[in-house]
Each structure stands twice: as structure tokens, then as C-alpha cells.
Design a protein around this motif. Structure first.
Motif, mmCIF file in Angstrom:
data_model
loop_
_atom_site.group_PDB
_atom_site.id
_atom_site.type_symbol
_atom_site.label_atom_id
_atom_site.label_comp_id
_atom_site.label_asym_id
_atom_site.label_seq_id
_atom_site.Cartn_x
_atom_site.Cartn_y
_atom_site.Cartn_z
ATOM 1 N N ASP A 255 3.563 11.003 -22.601
ATOM 2 C CA ASP A 255 3.010 10.857 -21.252
ATOM 3 C C ASP A 255 3.180 12.130 -20.453
ATOM 4 N N GLU A 256 4.135 12.933 -20.887
ATOM 5 C CA GLU A 256 4.498 14.101 -20.100
ATOM 6 C C GLU A 256 4.543 15.337 -20.975
ATOM 7 N N PRO A 257 4.473 16.514 -20.362
ATOM 8 C CA PRO A 257 4.594 17.728 -21.165
ATOM 9 C C PRO A 257 5.933 17.720 -21.902
ATOM 10 N N LEU A 258 5.976 18.327 -23.071
ATOM 11 C CA LEU A 258 7.222 18.420 -23.834
ATOM 12 C C LEU A 258 7.611 19.882 -23.971
ATOM 13 N N SER A 259 8.867 20.180 -23.676
ATOM 14 C CA SER A 259 9.346 21.551 -23.852
ATOM 15 C C SER A 259 9.723 21.740 -25.314
ATOM 16 N N ASN B 261 16.296 18.343 -36.729
ATOM 17 C CA ASN B 261 16.393 18.894 -38.079
ATOM 18 C C ASN B 261 16.720 20.380 -37.982
ATOM 19 N N ALA B 262 17.789 20.762 -38.630
ATOM 20 C CA ALA B 262 18.302 22.129 -38.501
ATOM 21 C C ALA B 262 17.315 23.192 -38.976
ATOM 22 N N LYS B 263 16.330 22.789 -39.764
ATOM 23 C CA LYS B 263 15.429 23.819 -40.292
ATOM 24 C C LYS B 263 14.420 24.318 -39.249
ATOM 25 N N TYR B 264 14.330 23.629 -38.122
ATOM 26 C CA TYR B 264 13.412 24.091 -37.071
ATOM 27 C C TYR B 264 14.165 24.833 -35.980
ATOM 28 N N ASN B 265 13.484 25.712 -35.300
ATOM 29 C CA ASN B 265 14.062 26.346 -34.119
ATOM 30 C C ASN B 265 12.940 26.633 -33.121
ATOM 31 N N LYS B 266 13.347 27.134 -31.969
ATOM 32 C CA LYS B 266 12.411 27.343 -30.872
ATOM 33 C C LYS B 266 11.228 28.228 -31.289
ATOM 34 N N LYS B 267 11.558 29.284 -31.993
ATOM 35 C CA LYS B 267 10.533 30.217 -32.432
ATOM 36 C C LYS B 267 9.492 29.504 -33.317
ATOM 37 N N LYS B 268 9.972 28.664 -34.205
ATOM 38 C CA LYS B 268 9.065 27.965 -35.121
ATOM 39 C C LYS B 268 8.138 27.022 -34.365
ATOM 40 N N ASP C 248 5.546 29.188 -32.630
ATOM 41 C CA ASP C 248 4.555 29.679 -33.595
ATOM 42 C C ASP C 248 3.577 28.570 -33.987
ATOM 43 N N ALA C 249 4.119 27.374 -34.170
ATOM 44 C CA ALA C 249 3.256 26.253 -34.562
ATOM 45 C C ALA C 249 2.226 25.976 -33.473
ATOM 46 N N ILE C 250 2.664 26.068 -32.206
ATOM 47 C CA ILE C 250 1.731 25.810 -31.101
ATOM 48 C C ILE C 250 0.653 26.895 -31.032
ATOM 49 N N ASP C 251 1.072 28.154 -31.271
ATOM 50 C CA ASP C 251 0.067 29.234 -31.319
ATOM 51 C C ASP C 251 -0.959 28.966 -32.424
ATOM 52 N N LYS C 252 -0.447 28.531 -33.554
ATOM 53 C CA LYS C 252 -1.320 28.264 -34.698
ATOM 54 C C LYS C 252 -2.313 27.134 -34.354
ATOM 55 N N LEU C 253 -1.787 26.095 -33.715
ATOM 56 C CA LEU C 253 -2.667 24.980 -33.310
ATOM 57 C C LEU C 253 -3.760 25.492 -32.375
ATOM 58 N N ASN C 254 -3.357 26.283 -31.387
ATOM 59 C CA ASN C 254 -4.354 26.771 -30.436
ATOM 60 C C ASN C 254 -5.427 27.625 -31.117
ATOM 61 N N ARG C 255 -5.032 28.355 -32.167
ATOM 62 C CA ARG C 255 -6.049 29.119 -32.902
ATOM 63 C C ARG C 255 -7.005 28.172 -33.626
#
Lengths: 173, 257, 173
Positions: C17-21, C31-38, C41-48
């Protein structure tokens, strides 16, 4: 920038609060070059694009609607639980008004509280099955009438609504 | 209050004609537009096209008082703040009438504080106009929220609410709404409300339902009365119809279509 | 079926319902395998991926959210009831004072506007979560100090308070 029919439909379905039927979409587009078949084909095409995605367009009774594929339930549960406003004063007041003044419409709740009803709260109450729609008022827009359920009473360990605490005039003074 | 526009008899009117007869209903529209005494004063000053730092307190006070008395004559419910401003204006006026002693000429202009307040208010009025203009959701752009349904298996944790909280929440609301004087909620009302919900659900599932089926003799006289009151209340709130084809024939209840 | 990080984020942003940071997303994924940078990057990829689409992911004060690109307003406006975003002058002036002069008390607002603050306006602002109580002024009665929230900025598509239009002192009318 001009968008393809698929991209327009995708955007409309995402922005809309309610499912949209192909007739509704045609009416919005208001262009003789489109027809029902073209809308349906576009939706099929979108769903093929979504094959690897976690979302898809589903056809429900009142039209097309985006849905999450199964597999992400644990994540979605965490997300929904966070945003449900369950502990707010607005939540408490909304369920109290529905309990004590049922059946009521959203408009009734707004009139009593003097402030707009938060849609999330109503949705949470419906999802909790504390509240159900028992009919529609015969006034413009045919607004839904909300009432409490037995599940709501169960939660408070009550058998009947009349077992809820009485509201007396004296106490209000 | 830069532009007041009201439409009266199909004509657009953007200022109060000075000496014309003002139809009360039109005046009402104009007066309701003012958001407080400062707003009214700003309007009076702007209308005169004068430099605010040179605020001519005498004519402005006179006009202000005229508006106030019109509002009072119309039994317009006047916020106390309007009267406070009236006395502030009167006070400034009387200070200005006092002879200024020559050795006290660094004493502050009695109008200074009022002018400061008017300018400060105008600053935030400007800010609110800017806010009105900047792009906002659902008017200038569209945000996608809650766009997709999810499976029913999603579990929402039940909130932790005590029954007393529910009661207090409702009483708070009632107090605020000040509807208590007109709606006497008595213990019985809840059983009627509950019955209304039960009847509505019954009627919703069956197209028509026989009147008698809504009563359960086993509940005794009180139960019958509760059902009857519930039916009357539902009719009053125009949620159901009572149908009888000819006199003495069976009575049916149906959802209001 | 397992989904890529992009597909999971896409689905979560659409369900929410709301923006997610990015922090909120990380917390949900747990999950430890993810971090802020990842996440970024995923959001940039989606926008492309969305380049030719009519939707995109936008970053506002409280996080990421989907928005419609401009160009489809005529269609979308047929879907949406706009009555809920018309504000009264008193409402706009009150929020303007809180936004530009924060933190302020009710009394401060009343001094500037020269008239009592309507309680419903403050209540609406608190319930919309456009405004929150950030403390109490150390003066008699310990009045509450109000300030705006990220949700208020979200509504106007802003990331920071400093992105609101500048206002200047008024010297003449």
C-alpha cells in the motif's frame, strides 16, 4: 511517448482499484479501432510476457485483475501485517462504530468520525473476517453496509452482540 | 483572499458592491469564504490597493466593523477571533488618537504588530497556494498502490484489543460527534442492531423471505419484539421492503432493490 | 517456481500500500545474501525493462513505488475519483504552516492564521500520517509540536523537504 495497447492496459489495470472488464477498458479507450477481441489478445500477450514474473493477470467475475503467483506468501504476509494499522486509534474507532451502530456504510462512519475512512482499515477488517458486507443501502452509489461477524464476537469471547459492554448516557458525562 | 467569486442569479460577482443592496444569501457565500479576521483584513486592504506599511487604520477599522455588524445582523455564527480583532483595531485606533509626546518618538508605531502579523499570514497563504499548485498524487500523477490481489493463505495477525477499549473508542467518538443528545444508545439497541444484521443476511441469501420466518417463538415475547423493532428499523433505513400482494395474504420481506 | 530478486521486488512493490525503502525490502526478504546495493541494482534493472512500458518505479521520501508515466492521464482520470484530493483553504494553510515552520504547536498555527484551528484538520493530518508529533514545547501546558512526515512528501512526489517550493518573506501585498 506513445504506448502500445498492451502497455496501456497494463497501466490501467495497475492503477485501478477494482478489476476492469474488457467493456470498461474499451469505454476508457474510447477509440473505434479497438474491440473486445483486441483487448483479450493484448491481455494474453501480457501474460506470456509475465511467464517468469511473480505476477499475472487473472480473470475474475467482474473483470481482469493483477494477482501474485503462489510462492511469495511468506514475504507478502510480512508486508501486509506491517501496513494494516491495526493498533491505531482510527482502527479501534472504526470497528467500534461498526459494532455499535451496524449496519453502517463507509459514509456513516465518516459522518460519525468527521473524517475520511482509511481504506486499509476496512480491508484489514474484512480480511480478519471481523466485518462483512450484509447488503447495500438504497441511496446513490448503493454503498456497502458493514456489520460484524461471529468471528468478531468469538474474539471477545461473546455469543451475542448484546453482550458487548453497554454504552450508557451516565458514563458519557 | 485574492479573488472571491460568487455566482448570484447567474452573474459572477467578485467583490461586494459598495453601496448596493446585498442579497443576504449572496453575502453569506462571500462571508463564508473568509478564513478568519486576518483573512478579512487582508481582503479589505487589498481591495483598496494601498501600501500595507502605511495601513490606514481608520477606514479599515470602519469597514471591518461594518462587515462584523452585517454578519451579526444575519445571525452568522461569528468566531470569537473576529471580535478579538475588532478590539485590537479599536485599541490601535485609540493609541493613534493620543497626542504623541515629542521625546518619545522612538516608541513603536501601534500598527506595527498588526502589520507584521498580516505580512506573516500572507507569507503562509502564498505558501499554501504554491502547495496547491505543485503536482500531487491522483491529480497530476498516479501512484500504483495495492495493485494486486494475493492468495487467501496470507495470514494477518489478529490485533490485540480489549473489549473495554472498544467501548471507550465508541464513547470517544460519540462525545466528539456530539450526537449523544439525539441518539440514546441503550442496552437494548445492540440486540436490535444484531438482529438487523441477522435479518439482512437472511434476506440477502433468499430473494424473498416470509415475514413469520423472521420470528422465533422460542425466544419469547422479548425476542419477538427485538425482531419486530429490527424490521422497523431496517424499513426506516430503507434497507428492506415489506411486500403484501393483497390484504390478509402472506407478507414477504425482500432486500430493497 | 522460484523467482529472481527483480521479480520478487516487483511483486512486493505492487502488493504494498505504501512505498518500500530498500531497508524494508531487506527486512522482508530476511536473507543474508542480499544487501542494499543489490536491491538498488535490481530496481535499476526493472526500470530498464520498463523502458517502453507506461509504468516505472519512482523513488520518493519513504521509498520506492510504482507510478504511471505521464501520457495516459486522460484514460486514468476516467478511472479515479478525484474528490478525495481537493483540500480546503484552511487545510492547505495549516499544512503549509506546519511544513514551512516545523516544528509548530497548534497555538503557533492559530497565531499565524488568527483563528482557532479546526480539530478535524489536525486529526485528518495525523491520520493521513502527513503530520506527526515530534515532541512537546517547554511552555505551560506542554503543547505538542507537529512536523511533517515522509508520507506528506510522498504525496507531492518529493524526496526532501527542501524540494518544496521556496517561499520568501512578504513585504507588501
Amino acid at each position: 511517448m506513445s504506448f502500445s495497447l498492451e502497455n496501456i492496459i497494463e497501466c490501467l489495470l495497475l492503477v485501478s482499484d477494482e478489476p476492469l472488464s474488457s467493456n470498461q477498458i474499451l469505454k476508457i479507450l474510447d477509440n473505434a479501432k479497438y474491440n473486445k477481441k483486441k483487448i483479450e489478445d493484448a491481455i494474453d500477450k501480457l501474460n506470456r510476457q509475465y511467464e517468469s514474473k511473480a505476477i499475472f493477470i487473472n480473470k475474475v467475475a467482474s473483470g481482469y485483475r493483477f494477482q501474485a503467483k503462489s510462492g511469495l506468501e511468506t514475504y507478502i504476509s510480512k508486508l501486509k501485517d506491517k501496513s494494516s494499522n491495526k493498533f491505531s486509534k482510527a482502527f479501534l474507532e472504526t470497528i467500534a462504530i461498526i459494532a455499535y451502530k451496524q449496519p453502517v456504510t463507509r459514509g456513516d462512519i465518516e459522518n460519525i468520525r468527521g473524517i475520511a475512512v482509511n481504506s486499509n482499515i476496512i480491508r484489514t477488517l474484512l480480511e480478519l473476517e471481523w466485518v462483512k458486507v450484509v447488503g447495500h443501502r438504497d441511496s446513490p452509489g448503493k454503498p456497502e453496509l458493514f456489520a460484524t461477524t461471529t468471528k468478531f464476537l468469538d474474539y471477545f469471547n461473546k455469543n451475542k452482540l448484546s453482550e458487548l459492554p453497554e454504552i450508557s448516557e451516565v458514563e458519557s458525562l | 483572499m485574492n479573488n472571491i467569486t460568487a455566482v448570484y442569479n447567474g452573474k459572477k460577482i467578485s467583490h461586494i458592491p459598495e453601496d448596493l443592496f446585498i442579497p443576504p444569501e449572496y453575502l453569506r457565500i462571500i462571508l463564508e469564504e473568509f478564513d478568519g479576521p486576518l483573512d478579512l483584513l487582508l481582503y479589505l486592504i487589498k481591495k483598496q490597493d494601498i501600501d500595507i506599511t502605511d495601513l490606514p487604520i481608520f477606514p479599515i477599522t470602519e469597514q471591518y466593523m461594518r462587515y462584523i455588524s452585517i454578519m451579526e445582523n444575519m445571525h452568522f455564527e461569528l468566531a470569537a477571533d473576529y471580535l478579538v480583532m475588532a478590539s485590537t483595531l479599536a485599541e490601535i485606533k485609540s493609541k493613534l488618537l493620543l497626542p504623541v509626546e515629542s521625546d518619545e518618538d522612538d516608541e513603536e508605531d501601534p500598527r506595527a504588530n498588526l502589520i507584521k502579523r498580516l505580512l506573516e499570514y500572507q507569507k503562509y497563504k502564498n505558501a499554501s497556494e504554491r502547495l496547491e499548485e505543485i503536482p500531487r498524487n491522483y491529480r497530476d500523477f498516479y501512484v500504483v498502490t495495492n495493485a494486486i490481489d494475493y492468495q487467501k493463505s496470507i495470514i494477518i495477525e489478529t490485533p490485540d484489543i480489549k473489549i473495554e477499549q472498544l467501548k471507550h473508542a465508541f464513547m470517544d467518538v460519540l462525545k466528539r460527534a456530539e450526537i449523544f443528545s439525539t441518539h440514546n444508545i441503550q442496552s437494548e439497541t445492540l440486540s436490535v442492531r444484531e438482529r438487523m444484521t441477522i435479518i439482512l443476511s437472511l434476506v440477502k441469501d433468499n430473494e424473498n423471505i416470509e415475514f413469520e420466518r423472521l420470528f422465533n417463538i422460542k425466544e419469547g415475547r422479548l425476542g419477538v419484539i427485538v425482531s419486530f423493532l429490527a424490521i422497523l428499523e431496517l424499513v426506516k433505513e430503507s434497507l428492506i421492503d415489506i411486500i403484501q400482494n393483497k390484504s390478509l395474504s402472506k407478507i414477504y420481506i425482500s432486500v430493497k432493490k
